[in-house]
Design a protein around this motif. Sequence first.
Motif, PDB file in Angstrom:
ATOM      1  N   LYS A  41      48.838  43.748  34.472  1.00 20.15           N
ATOM      2  CA  LYS A  41      49.243  43.209  35.757  1.00 20.15           C
ATOM      3  C   LYS A  41      48.295  43.703  36.842  1.00 20.15           C
ATOM      4  N   VAL A  42      47.751  42.772  37.608  1.00 23.42           N
ATOM      5  CA  VAL A  42      46.869  43.119  38.714  1.00 23.42           C
ATOM      6  C   VAL A  42      47.340  42.378  39.956  1.00 23.42           C
ATOM      7  N   THR A  43      47.229  43.016  41.092  1.00 25.23           N
ATOM      8  CA  THR A  43      47.645  42.413  42.361  1.00 25.23           C
ATOM      9  C   THR A  43      46.425  42.231  43.248  1.00 25.23           C
ATOM     10  N   ILE A  44      46.178  40.990  43.679  1.00 23.12           N
ATOM     11  CA  ILE A  44      45.023  40.681  44.520  1.00 23.12           C
ATOM     12  C   ILE A  44      45.524  40.072  45.824  1.00 23.12           C
ATOM     13  N   ASP A  45      45.250  40.733  46.920  1.00 26.96           N
ATOM     14  CA  ASP A  45      45.713  40.281  48.248  1.00 26.96           C
ATOM     15  C   ASP A  45      47.212  40.004  48.252  1.00 26.96           C
ATOM     16  N   GLY A  46      47.950  40.883  47.574  1.00 30.89           N
ATOM     17  CA  GLY A  46      49.410  40.776  47.575  1.00 30.89           C
ATOM     18  C   GLY A  46      49.986  39.819  46.546  1.00 30.89           C
ATOM     19  N   ILE A  47      49.147  39.156  45.771  1.00 22.02           N
ATOM     20  CA  ILE A  47      49.621  38.205  44.755  1.00 22.02           C
ATOM     21  C   ILE A  47      49.414  38.833  43.381  1.00 22.02           C
ATOM     22  N   ALA A  48      50.491  38.978  42.623  1.00 21.94           N
ATOM     23  CA  ALA A  48      50.435  39.603  41.306  1.00 21.94           C
ATOM     24  C   ALA A  48      50.230  38.553  40.225  1.00 21.94           C
ATOM     25  N   ILE A  49      49.486  38.935  39.182  1.00 22.97           N
ATOM     26  CA  ILE A  49      49.243  38.026  38.066  1.00 22.97           C
ATOM     27  C   ILE A  49      49.041  38.846  36.796  1.00 22.97           C
ATOM     28  N   GLU A  50      49.465  38.285  35.670  1.00 24.82           N
ATOM     29  CA  GLU A  50      49.260  38.907  34.362  1.00 24.82           C
ATOM     30  C   GLU A  50      47.995  38.326  33.739  1.00 24.82           C
ATOM     31  N   VAL A  51      47.086  39.198  33.299  1.00 26.36           N
ATOM     32  CA  VAL A  51      45.821  38.755  32.705  1.00 26.36           C
ATOM     33  C   VAL A  51      45.580  39.495  31.395  1.00 26.36           C
ATOM     34  N   GLU A  52      44.643  38.984  30.616  1.00 26.19           N
ATOM     35  CA  GLU A  52      44.281  39.611  29.361  1.00 26.19           C
ATOM     36  C   GLU A  52      43.403  40.853  29.615  1.00 26.19           C
ATOM     37  N   PRO A  53      43.499  41.870  28.754  1.00 27.38           N
ATOM     38  CA  PRO A  53      42.613  43.030  28.891  1.00 27.38           C
ATOM     39  C   PRO A  53      41.144  42.604  28.835  1.00 27.38           C
ATOM     40  N   THR A  56      39.565  41.273  31.386  1.00 26.24           N
ATOM     41  CA  THR A  56      39.311  40.259  32.421  1.00 26.24           C
ATOM     42  C   THR A  56      38.722  40.920  33.665  1.00 26.24           C
ATOM     43  N   SER A  57      37.721  40.304  34.246  1.00 27.26           N
ATOM     44  CA  SER A  57      37.146  40.838  35.479  1.00 27.26           C
ATOM     45  C   SER A  57      38.049  40.505  36.664  1.00 27.26           C
ATOM     46  N   ILE A  58      37.863  41.245  37.738  1.00 24.83           N
ATOM     47  CA  ILE A  58      38.646  40.983  38.951  1.00 24.83           C
ATOM     48  C   ILE A  58      38.386  39.569  39.453  1.00 24.83           C
ATOM     49  N   LEU A  59      37.121  39.121  39.394  1.00 27.52           N
ATOM     50  CA  LEU A  59      36.770  37.778  39.858  1.00 27.52           C
ATOM     51  C   LEU A  59      37.501  36.708  39.059  1.00 27.52           C
ATOM     52  N   ASN A  60      37.514  36.832  37.733  1.00 27.57           N
ATOM     53  CA  ASN A  60      38.194  35.827  36.916  1.00 27.57           C
ATOM     54  C   ASN A  60      39.698  35.896  37.071  1.00 27.57           C
ATOM     55  N   ALA A  61      40.234  37.077  37.344  1.00 26.61           N
ATOM     56  CA  ALA A  61      41.664  37.188  37.629  1.00 26.61           C
ATOM     57  C   ALA A  61      41.998  36.447  38.921  1.00 26.61           C
ATOM     58  N   ALA A  62      41.124  36.592  39.930  1.00 30.17           N
ATOM     59  CA  ALA A  62      41.326  35.884  41.199  1.00 30.17           C
ATOM     60  C   ALA A  62      41.217  34.378  40.999  1.00 30.17           C
ATOM     61  N   ARG A  63      40.305  33.955  40.106  1.00 27.23           N
ATOM     62  CA  ARG A  63      40.170  32.522  39.839  1.00 27.23           C
ATOM     63  C   ARG A  63      41.413  31.948  39.157  1.00 27.23           C
ATOM     64  N   GLN A  64      42.105  32.769  38.401  1.00 27.27           N
ATOM     65  CA  GLN A  64      43.352  32.294  37.796  1.00 27.27           C
ATOM     66  C   GLN A  64      44.419  32.067  38.848  1.00 27.27           C
ATOM     67  N   ILE A  65      44.362  32.827  39.931  1.00 28.93           N
ATOM     68  CA  ILE A  65      45.290  32.611  41.052  1.00 28.93           C
ATOM     69  C   ILE A  65      44.825  31.418  41.872  1.00 28.93           C
ATOM     70  N   GLY A  66      43.515  31.379  42.168  1.00 26.66           N
ATOM     71  CA  GLY A  66      42.942  30.265  42.916  1.00 26.66           C
ATOM     72  C   GLY A  66      43.112  30.422  44.417  1.00 26.66           C
ATOM     73  N   GLY A  67      42.595  29.443  45.143  1.00 28.66           N
ATOM     74  CA  GLY A  67      42.730  29.442  46.601  1.00 28.66           C
ATOM     75  C   GLY A  67      41.686  30.291  47.298  1.00 28.66           C
TER      76      GLY A  67
END
Length: 331
Positions: free
Chosen positions: A2-14, A16-27
Amino acid sequence: MKVTIDGIAIEVEPGTSILNAARQIGGDIVPPAMCYYSKLKDSGGKCRTCLVKVSKGSEKDPRPMPKLVASCRTTVMDGMEVQNITSPEVIEARKGIVEMLLVNHPLDCPICDQAGECDLQNLGFEHGAVKTRYEFDRRTFEKIDIGDKIQLHMTRCILCYRCVFVANQLTDHRYHGILNRGDHSEISTYIHHAIDNDFSGNVIDVCPVGALTDKTFRFKNRVWFTKPVEAHRECDHKDCNGKVTLWYKGEEVLRVTARKDQYGEVEEYICNTCRFDKKKTSDWVIDGPRQVSNKSVISSNHYDFIPLPVVKTNPVLIEANKEQFERDIRL
């Protein structure tokens, strides 16, 4: 994880880079990236435009990272908290990075073929300063033809290394790379050796600026005056799937490019035959208009079909309205 980016939490695979985690959130929370390319191994870490602030390292070690980190090269940890657009420090650092990228970049936008689809142009508009503080002479290079279809305008290059990675990983041999060191570094070929392989044209698509341009399209038109249409063909090359974007001006195909995703990355690389030799509509099976972001200047006068409210409840009128719409926009 679980990683939180700008207050938005998302579950990602071990892994995963921060950039690709942010891309999964989008916007808007997705950091910009000028050198990272998800389909190119070892890309990223060159331009530093994707810097973010890690305010919490992980659940096990909640200490913040002391400096801003490149999100394309930093993997997430469970419980990590990241700040991008919510951090004034990141915004100010990104502004400085854009200023450095533009130190030697010429003001060629009015004549550059990349204008309208240039990542650096978008980055400068969103994060750049009003004017430069640089008062010295800019670094300049002579234009180089590195093949009969590709021209290198090194003065515009930001040394993202994408074209070098493409040649290394996509073709059998590479003739170009980084020559010299420091401020004199440049992308070039040794004694201007021509780049000649079946997929050499892909260096044009991966270039985020106007450093590598298609000589068959050079100075012919502006991208916002063209109509992008997706098409495909049965390509004879075993490594090319023949799925492309045709750029029309009236009935003429001005250029052919590989299809790109929402982050400007090529979905599937195409061969030079599809790119340079097949510029007639009869060579292709048309799939339909390309979906263009409404934030892009290319979207000017390109509309998706939406039935008028008055005909929403009548299937016959909806179909007739759609046919009329298609007739009006037919190339």
